[in-house]
Design a protein around this motif. Structure first.
Motif, PDB file in Angstrom:
ATOM      1  N   ALA A   3      -7.415  -9.062  -8.226  1.00  0.00           N
ATOM      2  CA  ALA A   3      -7.875  -7.852  -8.898  1.00  0.00           C
ATOM      3  C   ALA A   3      -7.657  -6.627  -8.011  1.00  0.00           C
ATOM      4  N   ALA A   4      -7.936  -6.767  -6.726  1.00  0.00           N
ATOM      5  CA  ALA A   4      -7.740  -5.653  -5.793  1.00  0.00           C
ATOM      6  C   ALA A   4      -6.262  -5.310  -5.687  1.00  0.00           C
ATOM      7  N   ARG A   5      -5.420  -6.322  -5.633  1.00  0.00           N
ATOM      8  CA  ARG A   5      -3.982  -6.088  -5.548  1.00  0.00           C
ATOM      9  C   ARG A   5      -3.495  -5.354  -6.793  1.00  0.00           C
ATOM     10  N   LYS A   6      -3.965  -5.764  -7.965  1.00  0.00           N
ATOM     11  CA  LYS A   6      -3.563  -5.111  -9.209  1.00  0.00           C
ATOM     12  C   LYS A   6      -4.017  -3.655  -9.232  1.00  0.00           C
ATOM     13  N   GLU A   7      -5.224  -3.413  -8.735  1.00  0.00           N
ATOM     14  CA  GLU A   7      -5.734  -2.042  -8.691  1.00  0.00           C
ATOM     15  C   GLU A   7      -4.890  -1.178  -7.759  1.00  0.00           C
ATOM     16  N   LEU A   8      -4.512  -1.722  -6.610  1.00  0.00           N
ATOM     17  CA  LEU A   8      -3.647  -0.982  -5.683  1.00  0.00           C
ATOM     18  C   LEU A   8      -2.296  -0.683  -6.321  1.00  0.00           C
ATOM     19  N   GLU A   9      -1.756  -1.637  -7.052  1.00  0.00           N
ATOM     20  CA  GLU A   9      -0.470  -1.422  -7.724  1.00  0.00           C
ATOM     21  C   GLU A   9      -0.597  -0.308  -8.757  1.00  0.00           C
ATOM     22  N   THR A  10      -1.707  -0.299  -9.483  1.00  0.00           N
ATOM     23  CA  THR A  10      -1.936   0.747 -10.479  1.00  0.00           C
ATOM     24  C   THR A  10      -2.018   2.112  -9.814  1.00  0.00           C
ATOM     25  N   LEU A  11      -2.770   2.199  -8.726  1.00  0.00           N
ATOM     26  CA  LEU A  11      -2.883   3.462  -8.000  1.00  0.00           C
ATOM     27  C   LEU A  11      -1.547   3.875  -7.396  1.00  0.00           C
ATOM     28  N   ALA A  12      -0.785   2.910  -6.915  1.00  0.00           N
ATOM     29  CA  ALA A  12       0.516   3.212  -6.308  1.00  0.00           C
ATOM     30  C   ALA A  12       1.463   3.834  -7.327  1.00  0.00           C
ATOM     31  N   LYS A  13       1.362   3.424  -8.578  1.00  0.00           N
ATOM     32  CA  LYS A  13       2.236   3.975  -9.614  1.00  0.00           C
ATOM     33  C   LYS A  13       2.003   5.468  -9.822  1.00  0.00           C
ATOM     34  N   ALA A  25      -0.644   3.578  -0.217  1.00  0.00           N
ATOM     35  CA  ALA A  25       0.620   2.978   0.240  1.00  0.00           C
ATOM     36  C   ALA A  25       0.384   2.116   1.470  1.00  0.00           C
ATOM     37  N   LYS A  26      -0.423   2.606   2.395  1.00  0.00           N
ATOM     38  CA  LYS A  26      -0.707   1.843   3.613  1.00  0.00           C
ATOM     39  C   LYS A  26      -1.447   0.548   3.279  1.00  0.00           C
ATOM     40  N   LEU A  27      -2.467   0.637   2.443  1.00  0.00           N
ATOM     41  CA  LEU A  27      -3.215  -0.565   2.053  1.00  0.00           C
ATOM     42  C   LEU A  27      -2.323  -1.555   1.318  1.00  0.00           C
TER      43      LEU A  27
END
Length: 108
Positions: A3-13, A25-27
């Motif tokens: 879930a955390a990885r998916k959230e980071l991917e969403t924010l990265a977009k 990006a760093k995280l």
């Protein structure tokens, strides 16, 4: 973790539209990814390198630039992909695949 990885991917977009995009990006780079995702990113990174050389050799080859943008997206390099897509969008009617450019821009 997923879930955390998916959230980071969403924010990265969101890229630089998100005020703390550098931290995301760093995280994202430090966060462990699945072996499948890691393999896909490695393959995309090789494609990016090859396509960057092609675009450097033929900067007016719009189709090659589109392929580079797609590879950058697969490699997780959304800011660089956005730059390539913006270059293609500026071509307007001179590049027939503007629908794909617009679709990819919306996905970032």
């Amino acid at each position: 973790k997923d879930a955390a990885r998916k959230e980071l991917e969403t924010l990265a977009k969101l890229g630089d539209r998100f005020p703390r995009h550098a931290e995301v990006a760093k995280l994202r780079n430090e966060f462990p990814v699945s072996p499948e995702v890691a393999k896909e990113r490695e393959e995309a990174a090789r494609d990016v390198e090859r396509l960057q050389k092609s675009v450097a050799a033929a900067p007016n080859a719009a189709v090659m630039r589109l392929k580079l943008a797609q590879a950058l997206i697969r490699a997780g390099q959304t800011d660089a992909a956005r730059k390539e897509l913006e270059t293609l969008a500026k071509l307007g009617a001179k590049f027939d695949d503007q629908a794909e450019v617009a679709k990819l821009m919306r996905s970032l």
